[in-house]
Design a protein around this motif. Structure first.
Motif, PDB file in Angstrom:
ATOM      1  N   LYS A  73     -12.061   5.536  -1.225  1.00  0.00           N
ATOM      2  CA  LYS A  73     -10.729   4.915  -1.207  1.00  0.00           C
ATOM      3  C   LYS A  73      -9.961   5.320   0.050  1.00  0.00           C
ATOM      4  CE  LYS A  73      -8.381   5.214  -5.203  1.00  0.00           C
ATOM      5  NZ  LYS A  73      -8.040   5.825  -6.509  1.00  0.00           N
ATOM      6  N   LYS A  74     -10.068   6.588   0.402  1.00  0.00           N
ATOM      7  CA  LYS A  74      -9.320   7.071   1.572  1.00  0.00           C
ATOM      8  C   LYS A  74      -9.807   6.384   2.854  1.00  0.00           C
ATOM      9  CE  LYS A  74      -7.669  11.068   4.117  1.00  0.00           C
ATOM     10  NZ  LYS A  74      -6.994  10.100   4.967  1.00  0.00           N
ATOM     11  N   ARG A  75     -11.145   6.310   2.995  1.00  0.00           N
ATOM     12  CA  ARG A  75     -11.694   5.676   4.199  1.00  0.00           C
ATOM     13  C   ARG A  75     -11.262   4.210   4.272  1.00  0.00           C
ATOM     14  NH1 ARG A  75     -12.979   6.046   7.952  1.00  0.00           N
ATOM     15  NH2 ARG A  75     -15.150   5.798   8.496  1.00  0.00           N
ATOM     16  N   LEU A  76     -11.290   3.552   3.121  1.00  0.00           N
ATOM     17  CA  LEU A  76     -10.926   2.135   3.085  1.00  0.00           C
ATOM     18  C   LEU A  76      -9.424   1.935   3.297  1.00  0.00           C
ATOM     19  CD1 LEU A  76     -13.153   1.175   0.064  1.00  0.00           C
ATOM     20  CD2 LEU A  76     -13.382   0.213   2.338  1.00  0.00           C
ATOM     21  N   PHE A  77      -8.645   2.877   2.815  1.00  0.00           N
ATOM     22  CA  PHE A  77      -7.187   2.775   2.999  1.00  0.00           C
ATOM     23  C   PHE A  77      -6.853   2.977   4.480  1.00  0.00           C
ATOM     24  CE2 PHE A  77      -2.807   4.344   2.945  1.00  0.00           C
ATOM     25  CZ  PHE A  77      -2.199   3.411   2.110  1.00  0.00           C
ATOM     26  N   ASP A  78      -7.460   4.021   5.069  1.00  0.00           N
ATOM     27  CA  ASP A  78      -7.188   4.299   6.483  1.00  0.00           C
ATOM     28  C   ASP A  78      -7.609   3.113   7.359  1.00  0.00           C
ATOM     29  OD1 ASP A  78      -6.229   6.721   5.723  1.00  0.00           O
ATOM     30  OD2 ASP A  78      -8.002   7.886   6.330  1.00  0.00           O
ATOM     31  N   ALA A  79      -8.707   2.455   6.957  1.00  0.00           N
ATOM     32  CA  ALA A  79      -9.186   1.315   7.750  1.00  0.00           C
ATOM     33  C   ALA A  79      -8.441   0.023   7.393  1.00  0.00           C
ATOM     34  CB  ALA A  79     -10.680   1.121   7.525  1.00  0.00           C
ATOM     35  N   GLY A  80      -7.618   0.066   6.364  1.00  0.00           N
ATOM     36  CA  GLY A  80      -6.813  -1.105   6.009  1.00  0.00           C
ATOM     37  C   GLY A  80      -7.311  -1.904   4.827  1.00  0.00           C
ATOM     38  N   TRP A  81      -8.582  -1.756   4.459  1.00  0.00           N
ATOM     39  CA  TRP A  81      -9.137  -2.637   3.422  1.00  0.00           C
ATOM     40  C   TRP A  81      -8.442  -2.475   2.076  1.00  0.00           C
ATOM     41  CZ3 TRP A  81     -11.837  -6.483   5.128  1.00  0.00           C
ATOM     42  CH2 TRP A  81     -12.537  -6.346   6.331  1.00  0.00           C
ATOM     43  N   MET A  82      -8.006  -1.256   1.756  1.00  0.00           N
ATOM     44  CA  MET A  82      -7.337  -1.046   0.460  1.00  0.00           C
ATOM     45  C   MET A  82      -5.926  -1.645   0.443  1.00  0.00           C
ATOM     46  SD  MET A  82      -9.189   0.560  -1.813  1.00  0.00           S
ATOM     47  CE  MET A  82      -8.060   1.108  -3.053  1.00  0.00           C
ATOM     48  N   ARG A  83      -5.464  -2.158   1.569  1.00  0.00           N
ATOM     49  CA  ARG A  83      -4.088  -2.669   1.610  1.00  0.00           C
ATOM     50  C   ARG A  83      -4.014  -4.182   1.370  1.00  0.00           C
ATOM     51  NH1 ARG A  83      -0.602   0.932   4.758  1.00  0.00           N
ATOM     52  NH2 ARG A  83      -1.810   2.692   5.528  1.00  0.00           N
ATOM     53  N   PHE A  84      -5.141  -4.857   1.567  1.00  0.00           N
ATOM     54  CA  PHE A  84      -5.103  -6.320   1.382  1.00  0.00           C
ATOM     55  C   PHE A  84      -4.808  -6.686  -0.063  1.00  0.00           C
ATOM     56  CE2 PHE A  84      -8.109  -6.184   5.078  1.00  0.00           C
ATOM     57  CZ  PHE A  84      -7.225  -6.748   5.974  1.00  0.00           C
ATOM     58  N   GLY A  85      -3.965  -7.693  -0.229  1.00  0.00           N
ATOM     59  CA  GLY A  85      -3.687  -8.198  -1.572  1.00  0.00           C
ATOM     60  C   GLY A  85      -2.593  -7.428  -2.295  1.00  0.00           C
ATOM     61  N   TRP A  86      -2.100  -6.335  -1.673  1.00  0.00           N
ATOM     62  CA  TRP A  86      -1.002  -5.581  -2.290  1.00  0.00           C
ATOM     63  C   TRP A  86       0.291  -5.890  -1.546  1.00  0.00           C
ATOM     64  CZ3 TRP A  86      -1.862  -3.412  -6.818  1.00  0.00           C
ATOM     65  CH2 TRP A  86      -3.174  -3.070  -7.151  1.00  0.00           C
ATOM     66  N   PRO A  87       1.425  -5.933  -2.262  1.00  0.00           N
ATOM     67  CA  PRO A  87       2.690  -6.292  -1.617  1.00  0.00           C
ATOM     68  C   PRO A  87       3.089  -5.295  -0.514  1.00  0.00           C
ATOM     69  CG  PRO A  87       2.944  -6.183  -4.015  1.00  0.00           C
ATOM     70  CD  PRO A  87       1.573  -5.680  -3.703  1.00  0.00           C
ATOM     71  N   GLU A  88       3.763  -5.813   0.494  1.00  0.00           N
ATOM     72  CA  GLU A  88       4.160  -4.955   1.622  1.00  0.00           C
ATOM     73  C   GLU A  88       5.107  -3.838   1.171  1.00  0.00           C
ATOM     74  OE1 GLU A  88       5.384  -7.857   4.518  1.00  0.00           O
ATOM     75  OE2 GLU A  88       3.364  -8.757   4.355  1.00  0.00           O
ATOM     76  N   ARG A  89       5.887  -4.088   0.123  1.00  0.00           N
ATOM     77  CA  ARG A  89       6.869  -3.071  -0.298  1.00  0.00           C
ATOM     78  C   ARG A  89       6.211  -1.826  -0.899  1.00  0.00           C
ATOM     79  NH1 ARG A  89       6.991  -7.045  -4.139  1.00  0.00           N
ATOM     80  NH2 ARG A  89       6.952  -6.404  -6.331  1.00  0.00           N
ATOM     81  N   VAL A  90       4.910  -1.879  -1.173  1.00  0.00           N
ATOM     82  CA  VAL A  90       4.213  -0.666  -1.631  1.00  0.00           C
ATOM     83  C   VAL A  90       3.107  -0.284  -0.646  1.00  0.00           C
ATOM     84  CG1 VAL A  90       4.737  -0.975  -4.089  1.00  0.00           C
ATOM     85  CG2 VAL A  90       2.653  -1.988  -3.151  1.00  0.00           C
ATOM     86  N   GLY A  91       3.313  -0.623   0.606  1.00  0.00           N
ATOM     87  CA  GLY A  91       2.360  -0.203   1.643  1.00  0.00           C
ATOM     88  C   GLY A  91       1.191  -1.147   1.826  1.00  0.00           C
ATOM     89  N   GLY A  92       1.225  -2.298   1.128  1.00  0.00           N
ATOM     90  CA  GLY A  92       0.129  -3.252   1.278  1.00  0.00           C
ATOM     91  C   GLY A  92       0.336  -4.144   2.493  1.00  0.00           C
TER      92      GLY A  92
END
Ligand SMILES: Cc1cc2nc3c(=O)[nH]c(=O)nc-3n(C[C@H](O)[C@H](O)[C@H](O)COP(=O)(O)OP(=O)(O)OC[C@H]3O[C@@H](n4cnc5c(N)ncnc54)[C@H](O)[C@@H]3O)c2cc1C
Length: 394
Positions: A55-74
């Motif tokens: 999860k951390k690697r994917l978050f740092d690379a951005g993949w965990m952010r797709f599909g989540w609202p910008e107001r929660v870091g997506g």
């Protein structure tokens, strides 16, 4: 990597999924060595550490952010993008879908019902693997009949003005509670017989004094869920999710995600396991028949699940019809592991190598598929009464 690197997402259209998947798979191929599990037969501790690392690697690379609202870091975009991420990770056996998709069960609820500042603070922690959360709904005397729950929250002072509530009671079967920093907790705040009208949801820090977690061993030997005891646990009013006595809506909000995104991820994993079974099974007519039957069940399930996801993405409200998917999923999952037991005789029961161990653990876990997330008997009751109009609720 930044959002602008993903030209496909500028249009924010769900039908860009194919291109998203292509780019995601290319990235995962490139980082395969780094993401691969380090153990052939990981313990639960190792498994959890692996998932949080991915999860951390994917978050740092951005993949965990797709599909989540910008107001929660997506980074925004269709929710189907994040569902697809879970499916691809499950297919690649980088995460266990049941554990990974807890994000889908709990984060949308936080976003919809928590104070915006709280959601903005905690959701990125969940997405990035910094935290785990659990779902405190079931109690020793409350499972299928969730509205009868009795774990009580009482205000310190007047309910209208109190800044703190005190929680007393017990939850049970709480998945991964011993790894969790927070819990989405349902409590009784109305009279004992107030049923769904007297329930309030809180977001509780698991390290608060008075919270005790006792892991329970499942039939497969894994201590994946727990009893959780609350002994006069103080919870700030600002941790209330939704209004006082509005907890039933919080509980019900979970359903659309549990029965769409989570199922999609699990189905991807079951296909992978079917592929593994085909590799290992004898190549004869009997195997073909058994495998063919499972493949048909999975295919019917996936076709239905796909349609549900598209309906959800287009803004439809999901309801009783998702009970059909729950029945199909539980049945297909058990059929798959029954097939493994038939086609790999003795392996599930007796062999000790890591491959046999994984079949055994998963075979036993599949017995729970007809229980968690609403039992199959209750789903059949819903289908009979609400969809087929065969009588009223008891
Ligand atoms: C692997 C696993 C993980 C879980 N994780 C969590 C979690 O993280 N958080 C959480 O809160 N809970 C969790 N649960 C609990 C789960 O939600 C409950 O087990 C489930 O809702 C059933 O409740 P119960 O166990 O109290 O059974 P009961 O509700 O007591 O049911 C007992 C039997 O009676 C049948 N029955 C009950 N009511 C009816 C009815 N109206 N019509 C027909 N038959 C009926 C049931 O189908 C079942 O066969 C988990 C369970 C499992 C197995």
């Amino acid at each position: 990597m930044a959002l602008s690197d993903f030209s496909i997402l500028d249009s924010r259209r769900a039908d860009d999924l194919g291109e998203y998947r292509r780019q995601l798979n290319a990235w995962l191929d490139e980082h395969a060595d780094d993401l691969a599990p380090t153990q052939a037969a990981p313990t639960l501790d190792e498994h959890m550490a692996q998932m949080q690392r991915v999860k951390k690697r994917l978050f740092d690379a951005g993949w965990m952010r797709f599909g989540w609202p910008e107001r929660v870091g997506g980074w925004g975009g269709s929710a189907m993008l994040r569902t697809e991420l879970g499916a691809v990770l499950s297919e690649r056996e980088l995460v266990d879908p049941g554990k990974f998709s807890l994000i889908e069960v709990l984060a949308p609820t936080l976003i919809d019902f928590a104070r915006p500042e709280l959601a903005a603070d905690v959701v990125p922690r969940l997405l990035s693997g910094e935290e785990m959360w659990c779902q405190g709904f079931s109690e020793p005397n409350t499972g299928s009949d969730l509205a009868s729950l009795s774990c009580r929250a009482v205000p310190d002072g007047d309910a209208e003005t109190a800044t703190t509530w005190r929680v007393n009671g017990q939850k049970v079967w709480t998945s991964l509670a011993q790894y969790s920093e927070r819990c989405v907790l349902l409590t009784r705040t109305g009279p004992a017989d107030s049923r769904h009208r007297g329930i309030t949801a809180f977001f509780v820090d698991m390290d608060t004094p008075g919270v005790t977690v006792r892991p329970l061993e499942m039939i497969n030997g894994v201590r994946e869920f727990a009893e959780v005891f609350f002994d006069d646990v103080p919870v700030p009013t600002e941790r209330m999710l939704g209004p006082r006595n509005g907890g039933w809506s919080v509980a019900m909000s979970i359903l659309p995600y549990e029965r769409s995104s989570c199922f999609w991820q699990r189905i991807a994993y079951l296909y992978k396991r079917l592929e593994r079974l085909v590799e290992a099974a004898p190549k004869d007519d009997r195997s073909a028949e058994v495998v063919g039957d499972v493949a048909l069940q999975l295919h019917a399930l996936r076709a239905r699940s796909r349609a549900t996801q598209h309906r959800l993405a287009s803004g439809a409200t999901l309801g009783a019809e998702t009970s059909i998917e729950k029945v199909l999923l539980a049945t297909a999952e058990q059929a798959l592991y029954d097939a493994a037991r038939r086609l790999l005789p003795g392996v599930v029961e007796f062999d000790d190598d890591p491959v046999a161990e994984s079949w055994r653990t998963e075979y036993l876990y599949s017995r729970a598929a007809t229980i968690y997330g609403g039992t199959i008997e209750v789903q059949r009751g819903i289908i009979a009464r609400r969809l087929l109009d065969l009588g009223t609720e008891p």
